[in-house]
Design a protein around this motif. Structure first.
Motif, PDB file in Angstrom:
ATOM      1  N   LYS A 141       0.859  -1.176   0.000  1.00  0.00           N
ATOM      2  CA  LYS A 141       0.000   0.000   0.000  1.00  0.00           C
ATOM      3  C   LYS A 141       0.897   1.228   0.000  1.00  0.00           C
ATOM      4  O   LYS A 141       2.118   1.110  -0.056  1.00  0.00           O
ATOM      5  CB  LYS A 141      -0.939  -0.010   1.202  1.00  0.00           C
ATOM      6  N   GLU A 142       0.305   2.379   0.051  1.00  0.00           N
ATOM      7  CA  GLU A 142       1.094   3.609   0.029  1.00  0.00           C
ATOM      8  C   GLU A 142       2.118   3.605   1.157  1.00  0.00           C
ATOM      9  O   GLU A 142       1.792   3.308   2.302  1.00  0.00           O
ATOM     10  CB  GLU A 142       0.186   4.831   0.157  1.00  0.00           C
ATOM     11  N   ILE A 143       3.371   3.929   0.797  1.00  0.00           N
ATOM     12  CA  ILE A 143       4.446   3.834   1.783  1.00  0.00           C
ATOM     13  C   ILE A 143       4.228   4.777   2.959  1.00  0.00           C
ATOM     14  O   ILE A 143       4.653   4.500   4.088  1.00  0.00           O
ATOM     15  CB  ILE A 143       5.814   4.090   1.113  1.00  0.00           C
ATOM     16  N   ASP A 144       3.558   5.906   2.732  1.00  0.00           N
ATOM     17  CA  ASP A 144       3.287   6.849   3.820  1.00  0.00           C
ATOM     18  C   ASP A 144       2.315   6.272   4.841  1.00  0.00           C
ATOM     19  O   ASP A 144       2.228   6.766   5.968  1.00  0.00           O
ATOM     20  CB  ASP A 144       2.715   8.159   3.261  1.00  0.00           C
ATOM     21  N   GLY A 151      13.280   3.654  11.787  1.00  0.00           N
ATOM     22  CA  GLY A 151      13.825   4.425  10.676  1.00  0.00           C
ATOM     23  C   GLY A 151      12.803   4.562   9.570  1.00  0.00           C
ATOM     24  O   GLY A 151      11.604   4.396   9.784  1.00  0.00           O
ATOM     25  N   SER A 152      13.273   4.835   8.367  1.00  0.00           N
ATOM     26  CA  SER A 152      12.384   4.994   7.228  1.00  0.00           C
ATOM     27  C   SER A 152      12.695   3.923   6.190  1.00  0.00           C
ATOM     28  O   SER A 152      13.840   3.472   6.060  1.00  0.00           O
ATOM     29  CB  SER A 152      12.535   6.386   6.609  1.00  0.00           C
ATOM     30  N   TRP A 172      17.484  -5.253   8.618  1.00  0.00           N
ATOM     31  CA  TRP A 172      18.729  -4.545   8.938  1.00  0.00           C
ATOM     32  C   TRP A 172      19.187  -3.828   7.686  1.00  0.00           C
ATOM     33  O   TRP A 172      19.221  -4.405   6.598  1.00  0.00           O
ATOM     34  CB  TRP A 172      19.796  -5.519   9.416  1.00  0.00           C
ATOM     35  N   ASP A 173      19.509  -2.555   7.831  1.00  0.00           N
ATOM     36  CA  ASP A 173      19.907  -1.725   6.706  1.00  0.00           C
ATOM     37  C   ASP A 173      21.426  -1.725   6.582  1.00  0.00           C
ATOM     38  O   ASP A 173      22.120  -1.162   7.439  1.00  0.00           O
ATOM     39  CB  ASP A 173      19.394  -0.300   6.909  1.00  0.00           C
ATOM     40  N   ARG A 177      22.927   0.816   8.906  1.00  0.00           N
ATOM     41  CA  ARG A 177      22.999  -0.069  10.068  1.00  0.00           C
ATOM     42  C   ARG A 177      21.820   0.134  11.027  1.00  0.00           C
ATOM     43  O   ARG A 177      21.923  -0.191  12.213  1.00  0.00           O
ATOM     44  CB  ARG A 177      24.334   0.076  10.809  1.00  0.00           C
ATOM     45  N   ASP A 178      20.713   0.658  10.507  1.00  0.00           N
ATOM     46  CA  ASP A 178      19.501   0.782  11.313  1.00  0.00           C
ATOM     47  C   ASP A 178      18.759  -0.546  11.319  1.00  0.00           C
ATOM     48  O   ASP A 178      18.862  -1.348  10.381  1.00  0.00           O
ATOM     49  CB  ASP A 178      18.578   1.862  10.753  1.00  0.00           C
ATOM     50  N   ARG A 179      17.976  -0.766  12.372  1.00  0.00           N
ATOM     51  CA  ARG A 179      17.123  -1.945  12.453  1.00  0.00           C
ATOM     52  C   ARG A 179      15.677  -1.495  12.345  1.00  0.00           C
ATOM     53  O   ARG A 179      15.195  -0.707  13.159  1.00  0.00           O
ATOM     54  CB  ARG A 179      17.369  -2.672  13.770  1.00  0.00           C
TER      55      ARG A 179
END
Length: 205
Positions: A141-144, A151-152, A172-173, A177-179
């Protein structure tokens, strides 16, 4: 004296050692900011991890008993009876330190190596049932409208997924390095093979 205590401690230690493999999963997952509860781990992988911990515990304990028997037989250590408690305390602390080092250091090292591999666009080995898989995350669906914890979400680049569990997925990015944590109802996960992961724009529509 030590050998006489073994039958007493075996019934206490065996149940603990049966689930001690979770320590490997715990410290590996912690490097990625997640817990083993966030990952589906097969019972076979859990049993194998426990077997590894049991083998380490047995080897260190056997080495300690052999060393104590050698020292006692050849009377290599004679200490005053007032120093005996200090000697035992130091021995127990040293024994615990060796166990902690041999059991807990490897999963942390393996996780750091996995991170380095992922940041270099390589797929790491599975660690006792935990698969760090490069994945494209496609919103349904819409990401917003998608709540994201930590995080985003950028669907144009790959994330590392550990698989869905309990209705959510932890990502994990490799770039920040965000989760991230999302509901499995909001996204679809598309695993990447090694060749696709190496390509720039692998997740771009």
């Amino acid at each position: 004296m030590i050998s006489a205590l073994i039958p007493i401690f075996i019934p206490v230690l065996l149940p603990w050692l049966g689930g001690a493999g979770s320590l490997l999963h715990l410290f590996y997952a912690a490097e990625f900011g997640i817990s083993p509860d966030d990952v589906r781990i097969s019972s076979t992988a859990r049993a194998f991890a426990s077997l590894i911990v049991f083998a380490i515990f047995t080897a260190v304990s056997a080495a300690l008993l052999a060393l104590w028997g050698y020292v006692k037989h050849y009377r290599l250590l004679l200490i005053d009876r007032f120093l005996t408690p200090i000697f035992w305390l130091l021995g127990i602390l040293g024994y615990g330190l060796v166990l902690i080092t041999l059991i807990l250091a490897p999963p942390e090292d393996a996780a750091r190596e996995a991170k380095s591999a992922l940041e270099a666009r390589e797929i790491p080995e599975i660690y006792f049932g935990i698969r760090a898989a490069p994945t494209c995350v496609r919103p349904v669906k819409e990401i917003d409208e998608i709540p994201v914890s930590g995080g985003s979400l950028d669907p144009s680049r790959p994330y590392v997924s550990f698989g869905p569990a309990h209705g959510s997925v932890k990502l994990w990015d490799p770039k920040t390095r965000d989760r991230l944590s999302l509901s499995t109802d909001d996204v679809s996960l598309i695993p990447l093979d090694a060749a696709a992961y190496r390509k720039d724009g692998a997740c771009e529509s």
